[in-house]
Scaffold this motif. Structure first.
Motif, PDB file in Angstrom:
ATOM      1  N   ARG A 310       9.638  -9.795   9.392  1.00 19.35           N
ATOM      2  CA  ARG A 310       9.972 -10.975  10.213  1.00 19.35           C
ATOM      3  C   ARG A 310       8.933 -11.193  11.301  1.00 19.35           C
ATOM      4  N   GLU A 311       8.425 -10.087  11.849  1.00 21.97           N
ATOM      5  CA  GLU A 311       7.371 -10.233  12.871  1.00 21.97           C
ATOM      6  C   GLU A 311       6.120 -10.861  12.259  1.00 21.97           C
ATOM      7  N   LEU A 314       6.783 -14.442  11.901  1.00 20.48           N
ATOM      8  CA  LEU A 314       6.706 -15.079  13.227  1.00 20.48           C
ATOM      9  C   LEU A 314       5.251 -15.280  13.628  1.00 20.48           C
ATOM     10  N   ARG A 315       4.438 -14.235  13.483  1.00 21.60           N
ATOM     11  CA  ARG A 315       3.031 -14.347  13.869  1.00 21.60           C
ATOM     12  C   ARG A 315       2.348 -15.455  13.078  1.00 21.60           C
ATOM     13  N   LYS A 316       2.679 -15.555  11.795  1.00 21.64           N
ATOM     14  CA  LYS A 316       2.088 -16.637  10.989  1.00 21.64           C
ATOM     15  C   LYS A 316       2.565 -17.989  11.493  1.00 21.64           C
ATOM     16  N   ALA A 317       3.852 -18.076  11.852  1.00 27.08           N
ATOM     17  CA  ALA A 317       4.385 -19.338  12.376  1.00 27.08           C
ATOM     18  C   ALA A 317       3.699 -19.709  13.686  1.00 27.08           C
ATOM     19  N   PRO A 402       5.084 -16.953   4.969  1.00 26.27           N
ATOM     20  CA  PRO A 402       5.719 -17.020   6.298  1.00 26.27           C
ATOM     21  C   PRO A 402       7.192 -17.413   6.243  1.00 26.27           C
ATOM     22  N   VAL A 403       7.549 -18.354   5.371  1.00 25.09           N
ATOM     23  CA  VAL A 403       8.949 -18.818   5.315  1.00 25.09           C
ATOM     24  C   VAL A 403       9.842 -17.687   4.806  1.00 25.09           C
ATOM     25  N   LEU A 406      10.209 -14.975   7.493  1.00 28.17           N
ATOM     26  CA  LEU A 406      11.120 -15.309   8.595  1.00 28.17           C
ATOM     27  C   LEU A 406      12.580 -15.165   8.179  1.00 28.17           C
ATOM     28  N   ARG A 407      12.837 -15.326   6.875  1.00 26.67           N
ATOM     29  CA  ARG A 407      14.221 -15.225   6.374  1.00 26.67           C
ATOM     30  C   ARG A 407      14.604 -13.786   6.037  1.00 26.67           C
TER      31      ARG A 407
ATOM     32  N   LEU B  57       4.334 -24.603   7.529  1.00 28.42           N
ATOM     33  CA  LEU B  57       4.647 -23.270   7.018  1.00 28.42           C
ATOM     34  C   LEU B  57       4.726 -23.313   5.493  1.00 28.42           C
ATOM     35  N   ARG B  84      -0.877 -24.789  13.366  1.00 28.80           N
ATOM     36  CA  ARG B  84       0.302 -24.101  13.907  1.00 28.80           C
ATOM     37  C   ARG B  84      -0.011 -23.448  15.253  1.00 28.80           C
ATOM     38  N   PHE B  90       7.604 -23.463  17.206  1.00 33.76           N
ATOM     39  CA  PHE B  90       8.951 -23.343  16.635  1.00 33.76           C
ATOM     40  C   PHE B  90       9.903 -22.625  17.584  1.00 33.76           C
ATOM     41  N   HIS B  96      13.801 -14.705  16.946  1.00 35.60           N
ATOM     42  CA  HIS B  96      12.585 -14.029  16.490  1.00 35.60           C
ATOM     43  C   HIS B  96      11.721 -13.556  17.639  1.00 35.60           C
ATOM     44  N   LEU B  98      10.122 -10.243  19.746  1.00 34.48           N
ATOM     45  CA  LEU B  98       9.803  -8.833  19.473  1.00 34.48           C
ATOM     46  C   LEU B  98      10.689  -7.985  20.392  1.00 34.48           C
ATOM     47  N   TYR B 113      -3.471 -16.371  19.284  1.00 35.65           N
ATOM     48  CA  TYR B 113      -3.998 -17.131  18.141  1.00 35.65           C
ATOM     49  C   TYR B 113      -4.512 -18.510  18.561  1.00 35.65           C
TER      50      TYR B 113
END
Lengths: 409, 241
Positions: A310-311, A314-317, A402-403, A406-407, B57, B84, B90, B96, B98, B113
């Motif tokens: 998930r991290e 998140l980082r990709k998002a 990424p999707v 996140l899920r 995404l 992004r 988002f 989400h 950490l 980033y």
């Protein structure tokens, strides 16, 4: 993402999982630590042996009674009667031999009043001091005149002097060896250890006296200096002794001989082969431990990627490119191995230092030595291990959708 | 001036063992800068898929997605990541954050980033964003030490910190009690009033009512697109193709 940020993120991630990080890097710590320890001890031993070899010079030779055993091991018989004084008379005539000095061991102990020493008692020819490059710290050495007239003189090593006389002047004083007394004429300069024997814990008596006392017709061993080439002198000595001892040995089989000739050059060659063996051993240990440590790191990194799915999403998002994620996880893996390598380095050096302090207690010439190439190679290998075993988990992390990430539950 | 977002005939299908599952069946939509728009629909209607495509995404299977006047079809993964990082952000239902990082560290994360903000300025930006959601006194707290409402406000600060053109809020009140949910929606409302474009994805009517415009999606198609009676923004250009 900047490289400095990647490094900071990597070390932050390790810090947040300090317990796991420590256990993960343990393999690398032990691997690098053992390599640094062994290479340091190896370097120290090499220094000790090299200093002893160089102190004797390249032309120094020793003949022991006994034989070489199968596999290269030597069996020296101090009480063996294969080296007679007739042999020595013939050896003296060889033009390739400069000086020759037979030695006869005598029974102890050496005493002064109630003080007793467990020193080795050696009846030596005056050439012995020349061959061993010895000199007197106090008084004088034993000379040819003493030997010729069988004078009851004794020359003490500095440890014996300390044991029997303490701070007082020993010159002109009497000591007893067995039931005879001897006048002390000198004290030798400290030699330290020679081939792991304390050369300062000895009492020297003239050879003629030792022969009278013991009635011995053979030498316990012989030291010699070659005039020029060691190889030629070696061949001459070997040929003469085989002829006199009636040994048929055309194939130069050392097991058939009843004597062993050793030289400082041979010791050098043995040392080189021991060094090579030690290096190969260290490399193998390093390779195995880094392989095991690396597999451990890969496993943990794969678990980490799964845990932090998930991290990663998140980082990709938030804008991380696949390359950023790849470098981040690779940096974590390398940070683990390099940190482990550095800890191992400190641990190995610390242990080597402690060992050096212990060994110095009975081998004063042993010095703590560091093998810089081994240290650098060990840490670089640790870093390389991090790259090799970290690449697969890092690629897995960077390729996550990424999707889906996140899920991830 | 072009629309912020323009969708034309957008389709999205997923393939699993060569079995195609169509989720979006041709979406046409335009969203302008400064809008507060809610996308509503029942579970499985395609609203989240639409948000993922709008937020770069995910990619559409067919159709055209124009963002700030530029067709996004030819963009590679790094290009989409760059958008992004700088243009969109988002707020997720599950926050989400950490858990072992502080509030400040969480809000600093997107700036790693962002190529346009110097390292030395990062903390200043982060503290400003934290202050804007009223959590300055919690900056040094671990995110795991916060309440649900506070966590979501940290997530909003994280979304704000890069000063994006567009903020996506995916069920932002879904994990909150009604009081915390209200606080979060008020923060989003304020952000919109300050000029941020907000796309809210929700299935709750009361939450959607905070938006100026509500787009209903059903079975992968826009069912309705209406301006809110409650908060119609003057000059908002709402169109349904």
């Amino acid at each position: 993402m900047k490289y400095s940020d990647i490094l900071t993120s990597a070390f932050t991630a390790l810090r947040r999982n300090i317990g796991r990080s420590t256990l993960t890097m343990l393999g690398i710590v032990i691997g690098v630590g053992s390599v640094v320890l062994m290479s340091s001890v190896g370097a120290s031993m090499e220094k000790v042996i090299l200093s002893q070899i160089s102190s004797l010079g390249s032309k120094s030779m020793v003949i022991f009674p006994g034989s070489n055993q199968e596999g290269g091991a030597s069996q020296v018989f101090a009480g063996h009667d294969s080296l007679t004084f007739e042999d020595i008379e013939h050896l003296e005539k060889l033009t390739t031999i400069d000086t020759i000095a037979p030695i006869v061991f005598m029974p102890g102990p050496a005493k002064r009043g109630r003080e007793e020493s467990s020193a080795q008692i050696m009846g030596v020819h005056p050439n012995f001091f020349h061959n061993q490059k010895m000199s007197a710290a106090q008084g004088r050495l034993l000379d040819a005149h003493d030997n010729d007239r069988a004078a009851r003189f004794a020359l003490l090593g500095p440890d014996v002097k300390e044991e029997l006389f303490g701070q007082s002047d020993p010159l002109g004083k009497e000591i007893t060896v067995g039931d005879r007394s001897y006048t002390v004429v000198g004290v030798t300069k400290a030699l330290g250890s020679q081939f792991f024997q304390n050369a300062d814990d000895r009492v020297y008596i003239s050879l003629s006296v030792a022969r009278q006392v013991t009635g011995q017709k053979y030498a316990s061993y012989i030291t010699m200096l070659a005039t020029d080439s060691f190889d030629v002198a070696f061949a001459h000595v070997e040929g003469l002794l085989r002829y006199r001892h009636k040994i048929e040995n055309p194939k130069n089989d050392p097991e058939k001989d009843d004597f062993i000739v050793r030289s400082s050059e041979q010791a050098n060659a043995i040392l080189s082969s021991v060094s090579l063996g030690l290096t190969l051993f260290i490399t193998t240990v390093a390779g195995i431990s880094l392989l095991v440590g690396g597999i451990g790191i890969m496993n943990i990194m794969l678990v980490t990627v799964t845990e932090r799915t998930r991290e990663i999403g998140l980082r990709k998002a938030l804008g991380a490119r696949p390359r950023d994620i790849l470098l981040q996880f690779l940096a974590e893996s390398v940070a683990l191995t390099v940190t482990g390598g550095m800890i191992g380095l400190i641990f190995g050096l610390g242990l080597a230092w402690i060992i050096a302090q212990i060994i110095q207690g009975f081998l004063s010439t042993y010095l703590f030595a560091i093998s810089f190439p081994s240290m650098i190679a060990a840490v670089l290998m640790a870093a390389l291990t991090g790259v090799i075993f970290g690449i697969s988990p890092a690629r897995k992390a960077s390729s996550l959708d990424p999707v889906e990430s996140l899920r991830y539950e | 001036m072009p629309s912020l977002i323009s969708l034309s005939g957008l389709h999205k299908s997923y393939f699993n063992d060569e079995v195609e599952t169509a989720v979006l069946h041709g979406i046409d939509l335009e969203i302008d800068t400064g809008e507060f728009i809610a996308i509503m629909g029942p579970s499985g209607s395609g609203k989240s898929t639409l948000m993922h495509i709008l937020g770069f995404l995910d990619r559409p299977t067919a159709g055209t997605y124009t963002f700030l006047g530029e067709n996004t079809a030819g963009k590679n993964d790094d290009d989409l990541a760059a958008i992004r990082a700088t243009k969109v952000s988002f707020v997720f239902q599950a926050f989400h954050l950490l858990p072992r990082a502080t509030v400040l560290e969480n809000v600093l994360l997107p700036l790693l980033y962002h190529p346009g903000i110097a390292s030395i300025d990062r903390e200043k930006y982060a503290r400003k964003a934290i202050a804007s959601v009223g959590l300055s006194d919690r900056a040094g707290f671990l995110s795991s030490q916060l309440s649900g409402g506070q966590k979501q406000r940290v997530a909003i600060a994280r979304a704000l910190v890069t000063e994006p053109a567009l903020i996506f809020a995916d069920e932002p009140t879904g994990n909150l009690d009604s009081a915390s949910g209200l606080q979060v929606m008020e923060v989003l409302e304020k952000l919109n009033a300050a000029g941020h474009t907000i796309i809210l994805v929700t299935h709750e009517r009361t939450t959607a009512e905070f938006a100026d415009r509500i787009v209903h999606i059903k079975d992968g198609l826009i069912e309705s697109d209406t301006s809110s009676h409650k908060r119609r923004k003057a000059g908002a250009d709402v169109k349904l193709k």
